[in-house]
Design a protein around this motif. Structure first.
Motif, PDB file in Angstrom:
ATOM      1  N   ARG A  83     -14.679 -28.396   7.484  1.00 29.28           N
ATOM      2  CA  ARG A  83     -13.463 -27.777   7.327  1.00 29.28           C
ATOM      3  C   ARG A  83     -13.619 -26.414   7.647  1.00 29.28           C
ATOM      4  NH1 ARG A  83     -10.277 -27.503   1.497  1.00 29.28           N
ATOM      5  NH2 ARG A  83      -8.338 -26.814   2.279  1.00 29.28           N
ATOM      6  N   ILE A 128     -10.016 -21.199  -2.635  1.00 22.60           N
ATOM      7  CA  ILE A 128      -9.030 -22.538  -2.181  1.00 22.60           C
ATOM      8  C   ILE A 128      -9.383 -23.772  -2.536  1.00 22.60           C
ATOM      9  CG2 ILE A 128      -7.696 -23.748  -0.364  1.00 22.60           C
ATOM     10  CD1 ILE A 128      -7.235 -20.818   0.994  1.00 22.60           C
ATOM     11  N   ILE A 129     -10.718 -23.875  -2.153  1.00 16.79           N
ATOM     12  CA  ILE A 129     -11.525 -25.037  -2.586  1.00 16.79           C
ATOM     13  C   ILE A 129     -11.562 -25.306  -4.192  1.00 16.79           C
ATOM     14  CG2 ILE A 129     -13.913 -26.340  -2.482  1.00 16.79           C
ATOM     15  CD1 ILE A 129     -13.945 -24.970   0.300  1.00 16.79           C
ATOM     16  N   PHE A 133      -8.133  -9.248  -2.663  1.00 19.22           N
ATOM     17  CA  PHE A 133      -8.444  -9.284  -1.036  1.00 19.22           C
ATOM     18  C   PHE A 133      -7.790  -8.326  -0.304  1.00 19.22           C
ATOM     19  CE2 PHE A 133      -8.258 -13.764  -2.790  1.00 19.22           C
ATOM     20  CZ  PHE A 133      -9.500 -14.303  -2.240  1.00 19.22           C
ATOM     21  N   LEU A 134      -6.531  -7.684  -0.879  1.00 18.78           N
ATOM     22  CA  LEU A 134      -6.116  -6.548  -0.107  1.00 18.78           C
ATOM     23  C   LEU A 134      -6.790  -5.358  -0.763  1.00 18.78           C
ATOM     24  CD1 LEU A 134      -2.236  -7.108  -0.177  1.00 18.78           C
ATOM     25  CD2 LEU A 134      -3.663  -7.475   1.744  1.00 18.78           C
ATOM     26  N   ASP A 179     -13.316 -11.002   0.456  1.00 17.01           N
ATOM     27  CA  ASP A 179     -12.853 -11.454   1.927  1.00 17.01           C
ATOM     28  C   ASP A 179     -12.579 -12.637   2.157  1.00 17.01           C
ATOM     29  OD1 ASP A 179     -15.210 -12.940   1.703  1.00 17.01           O
ATOM     30  OD2 ASP A 179     -16.333 -11.514   2.882  1.00 17.01           O
ATOM     31  N   SER A 180     -12.283 -13.020   3.355  1.00 14.48           N
ATOM     32  CA  SER A 180     -11.358 -14.202   3.914  1.00 14.48           C
ATOM     33  C   SER A 180     -12.468 -15.259   3.507  1.00 14.48           C
ATOM     34  CB  SER A 180     -10.914 -14.284   5.195  1.00 14.48           C
ATOM     35  OG  SER A 180     -12.000 -13.762   6.109  1.00 14.48           O
ATOM     36  N   MET A 181     -13.824 -15.204   3.524  1.00 13.64           N
ATOM     37  CA  MET A 181     -14.648 -16.298   3.057  1.00 13.64           C
ATOM     38  C   MET A 181     -14.503 -16.582   1.735  1.00 13.64           C
ATOM     39  SD  MET A 181     -16.786 -18.116   4.726  1.00 13.64           S
ATOM     40  CE  MET A 181     -17.511 -19.778   3.979  1.00 13.64           C
ATOM     41  N   PHE A 232      -6.710 -19.799   8.390  1.00 10.66           N
ATOM     42  CA  PHE A 232      -6.130 -20.235   7.216  1.00 10.66           C
ATOM     43  C   PHE A 232      -4.948 -21.433   7.729  1.00 10.66           C
ATOM     44  CE2 PHE A 232      -7.260 -16.678   4.900  1.00 10.66           C
ATOM     45  CZ  PHE A 232      -8.163 -17.365   3.944  1.00 10.66           C
ATOM     46  N   VAL A 285      -1.957 -16.660   1.847  1.00  8.62           N
ATOM     47  CA  VAL A 285      -3.152 -16.370   1.072  1.00  8.62           C
ATOM     48  C   VAL A 285      -3.024 -15.098   0.159  1.00  8.62           C
ATOM     49  CG1 VAL A 285      -4.463 -14.836   2.938  1.00  8.62           C
ATOM     50  CG2 VAL A 285      -5.561 -16.550   1.439  1.00  8.62           C
ATOM     51  N   ASN A 337     -15.767  -8.448   9.457  1.00 13.47           N
ATOM     52  CA  ASN A 337     -14.922  -7.889   8.727  1.00 13.47           C
ATOM     53  C   ASN A 337     -14.931  -6.338   8.661  1.00 13.47           C
ATOM     54  OD1 ASN A 337     -13.217  -8.800   6.685  1.00 13.47           O
ATOM     55  ND2 ASN A 337     -14.455  -8.665   4.759  1.00 13.47           N
ATOM     56  N   PHE A 396      -7.459 -24.227   8.103  1.00 12.26           N
ATOM     57  CA  PHE A 396      -8.415 -24.479   6.925  1.00 12.26           C
ATOM     58  C   PHE A 396      -7.090 -25.392   5.840  1.00 12.26           C
ATOM     59  CE2 PHE A 396      -9.877 -23.309   2.606  1.00 12.26           C
ATOM     60  CZ  PHE A 396     -11.227 -23.718   2.906  1.00 12.26           C
ATOM     61  N   PHE A 448       0.714  -1.258  -0.134  1.00 11.11           N
ATOM     62  CA  PHE A 448      -0.003  -0.073   0.028  1.00 11.11           C
ATOM     63  C   PHE A 448       0.729   1.443   0.156  1.00 11.11           C
ATOM     64  CE2 PHE A 448      -2.655  -3.372   1.691  1.00 11.11           C
ATOM     65  CZ  PHE A 448      -3.898  -2.714   0.953  1.00 11.11           C
ATOM     66  N   ARG A 469     -21.046 -11.418  -4.104  1.00 10.09           N
ATOM     67  CA  ARG A 469     -21.024 -10.051  -3.150  1.00 10.09           C
ATOM     68  C   ARG A 469     -21.566  -8.987  -3.971  1.00 10.09           C
ATOM     69  NH1 ARG A 469     -18.100 -14.050  -2.098  1.00 10.09           N
ATOM     70  NH2 ARG A 469     -17.465 -14.413   0.058  1.00 10.09           N
ATOM     71  N   ASP A 488      -3.718 -12.992  -4.322  1.00 11.59           N
ATOM     72  CA  ASP A 488      -4.401 -11.900  -4.179  1.00 11.59           C
ATOM     73  C   ASP A 488      -4.768 -11.378  -5.606  1.00 11.59           C
ATOM     74  OD1 ASP A 488      -5.205  -9.631  -2.835  1.00 11.59           O
ATOM     75  OD2 ASP A 488      -3.491  -8.447  -3.476  1.00 11.59           O
ATOM     76  N   ALA A 511     -11.796 -16.229   0.220  1.00 14.14           N
ATOM     77  CA  ALA A 511     -10.547 -16.887  -0.277  1.00 14.14           C
ATOM     78  C   ALA A 511     -10.830 -18.713   0.329  1.00 14.14           C
ATOM     79  CB  ALA A 511      -9.687 -16.471   0.776  1.00 14.14           C
ATOM     80  N   THR A 512     -11.485 -18.779   1.201  1.00 14.63           N
ATOM     81  CA  THR A 512     -11.997 -20.201   1.184  1.00 14.63           C
ATOM     82  C   THR A 512     -12.353 -20.994   0.310  1.00 14.63           C
ATOM     83  OG1 THR A 512     -13.980 -20.050   2.216  1.00 14.63           O
ATOM     84  CG2 THR A 512     -12.092 -19.969   3.908  1.00 14.63           C
ATOM     85  N   HIS A 513     -13.589 -20.137  -0.575  1.00 13.91           N
ATOM     86  CA  HIS A 513     -14.242 -20.934  -1.558  1.00 13.91           C
ATOM     87  C   HIS A 513     -13.203 -20.965  -2.541  1.00 13.91           C
ATOM     88  CE1 HIS A 513     -18.065 -21.030   0.250  1.00 13.91           C
ATOM     89  NE2 HIS A 513     -18.022 -19.712   0.461  1.00 13.91           N
TER      90      HIS A 513
END
Lengths: 498, 79
Positions: free
Chosen positions: A388, B47-48, B33-34, B39-41, A374, B65, A358, A377, A244, B20, B69, B43-45
């Motif tokens: 998970r 990754i899966i 993400f940054l 969001d982190s949720m 993480f 993670v 958030n 996870f 940033f 979203r 990005d 990110a989980t999807h």
């Protein structure tokens, strides 16, 4: 020649006061995009004025004298030598850590009492604590260098786990009472410094794994950047900040104007928090939540209406306080040249419990996600997506959350004992379980509100649901002993009129 | 990395953004993400999806993670 008669041109109606205020607000919110203000902020005069205004507002935010002086000094140095900001922030960060080794307000007094008990009457306890902080910096530098150079040891392979083991090992040694008074005094001073910089050290280790890691010494400087007043590492580590960092003069000017806007908003929220809190308690007789809960254990029970007022006002003021505090810190980081995201972004607009976290406390949520969510996870229950997600969320919202808050309480262990801390923690443990359950359900629910669901189902009901959940959960959000769990449940039952 | 796989990556990210309410375009290097768009949720999807569709083995202490990005960073990770 016919004389042309002048036709009076009707004047455009002058805008009313409300329209003027709206126009000023729009202009103020757009200053970081306004070409004229951007140009001005890049001149020496404009930049100087911007800094002076920011320093005055920072002073108004009520920072302690040392923190204020360090922040202003760092920002002046960053303004004069913008290309050297990383090194300068690192240098003042190390100075900050040595001058103010502890972030817990009770630790300096505890440390002073322990050093006095150990017979160090001639040397100032603050000086001894600073010496311990300097030793801590040296140790961190060695450990980070070890991590950077070799990963064949436990520090290199599992640095965060190594940190947890070391901290809890030291706590065990300190709580055992087997050490001499001299060893006890130095051990607790070290624990105080280690615990207060625990998460930033975790980010330093994690940052060493980035593609182009900064040198170990730079990471040491970012263990306590001057803006970090509490334990939540706003701005995370150096790798996050670098993403940033303003790349040119115009971006730097825009980032500083954003900082100015944010600190003004922070001060408005801070004053709202102070005055509304005062008004509610002294003028309208609405007690704060802790007093209401203490009253629940005695004969002065509150009625259902008053209990709801207590809860709603406590929830509102807590969210406003977190936003105000976070905005001051983020504004300082932005003034230094890093346009990092805000800590709070319209939390009351959240439609799900997971979204609230958030929006309410971004950097604390990030800490829990980075160090607990993480890692869990990516390792456990890979065959079953729901389990998970649920397990990783439990690790973050419950286990990680408890570890973080338990660290705030370690100051009471040397004199009141581990039992006292654990007894006070039962309510927070329950809070973390309620929170984890709420977030898990929120994440696993297939239905998410959509605009086509209509105003009631999209705009209103989800937000009422989030508010109700946190209002109930907040009754248990307390790490201090003195209120029985039965009184907290009784208070919740009282909300229904029973 | 084949263009079809990059297209599939873009489609996965577009679906996550659309869920979203974000239908705006995104570039290869845009920070998802940054930059606050995911969001982190999400990110989980993501990754899966990377594990199931691209056989990516994510795990171990070295996983970060922020490697997911942007589309460009995901492509690097999958290459």
């Amino acid at each position: 020649m016919a004389c042309e008669q002048a036709i009076p041109v009707p004047h455009a109606p002058s805008p009313g006061p409300v329209a003027r205020i709206i126009a000023w607000r729009r202009a103020w919110l757009g200053i970081d995009h306004n070409p004229a203000t951007l140009r001005l902020a890049q001149t020496i005069r404009g930049n100087g004025l911007l800094h002076l205004a920011f320093f005055a507002l920072l002073w108004g935010a009520g920072l302690g004298h040392i923190l204020l002086a360090l922040s202003i000094g760092t920002l002046i140095l960053c303004a004069i030598f913008p290309s050297r900001r990383i090194q300068l922030i690192g240098a003042t960060g190390m100075l900050s850590l040595v001058i103010q080794p502890y972030r817990f307000k009770e630790f300096p007094e505890l440390s002073a009492r322990l050093f006095a008990k150990a017979g160090f009457d001639a040397i100032s306890p603050a000086l001894l604590s600073s010496a311990v902080a300097a030793l801590f910096l040296l140790l961190c530098w060695s450990m980070l260098k070890l991590q950077a150079e070799s990963r064949g040891n436990i520090v290199g392979q599992r640095p965060f786990l190594a940190q947890v083991i070391l901290l809890f090992g030291l706590l065990g040694a300190g709580a055992s009472g087997l050490c001499s008074p001299v060893a006890t005094a130095f051990l607790w001073a070290f624990i105080g410094v280690f615990a207060t910089n625990f998460w930033t050290l975790g980010y330093a280790f994690a940052n060493l794994r980035s593609k182009a890691p900064a040198p170990a010494l730079t990471h040491v400087g970012f263990l306590r950047p001057v803006w970090n007043g509490n334990m939540v590492p706003v701005g995370k580590g150096i790798a996050f900040l670098r993403k940033f960092e303003a790349k040119d003069d115009e971006a730097l000017a825009a980032t500083r104007l954003k900082a100015l806007k944010l600190i003004v908003w922070a001060l408005i929220l801070q004053r709202l928090d102070w005055h509304l809190g005062d008004l509610l308690e002294s003028r309208w007789g609405i007690p704060d939540l802790r007093h209401a809960l203490l009253a629940q254990g005695g004969a002065m029970k509150l009625g259902a209406g008053m209990s709801w007022l207590v809860l709603l006002s406590h929830y509102f003021l807590k969210v406003v306080e977190v936003a105000a505090t976070g905005h001051v810190v983020v504004a300082t980081v932005r003034m230094a040249g890093f346009a990092i995201p805000r800590n709070s972004v319209s939390p009351f607009a959240s439609r799900t419990i997971a979204e609230f976290w958030n929006r309410y406390f971004y950097y604390f949520k990030e800490l829990l996600v980075d160090f607990f969510f993480f890692p869990a996870f990516t390792r456990f229950f890979k065959k079953n997506t729901k389990i998970r997600i649920a397990f990783a969320t439990f690790c973050a919202a419950s286990i990680g959350n408890c570890i973080f808050h338990l660290m705030n309480e370690i100051v009471w262990i040397p004199e009141k004992g581990l039992r006292h801390v654990i007894q006070g923690f039962e309510s927070y443990l329950l809070y973390s379980l309620i929170l984890a359950s709420g977030i898990i359900i929120s994440q696993l629910r297939n239905h998410r509100p959509k605009p086509e669901d209509g105003f009631l189902r999209y705009q209103l009901l989800p937000r009422i649901g989030v508010t109700l959940f946190f209002c109930i959960a907040i009754v248990f959000d307390d790490t201090r002993p003195g209120i029985a769990l039965s009184d907290r449940f009784s208070f919740i039952l009282g909300l229904t009129g029973f | 990395m084949p263009a079809s796989q990059i297209d599939r990556l873009r489609a996965i990210v577009s679906e996550l953004l659309a869920a979203r309410g974000d239908t705006a375009a995104f570039s290869e290097t845009e920070s998802l993400f940054l930059g606050g768009r995911l969001d982190s949720m999400a990110a989980t999807h993501l990754i899966i999806a990377l594990e199931t569709e691209f056989n990516l083995e994510i795990g171990g202490p070295d996983f970060d993670v922020s490697a997911l990005d942007s589309i460009a960073e995901m492509t690097d990770l999958l290459a």
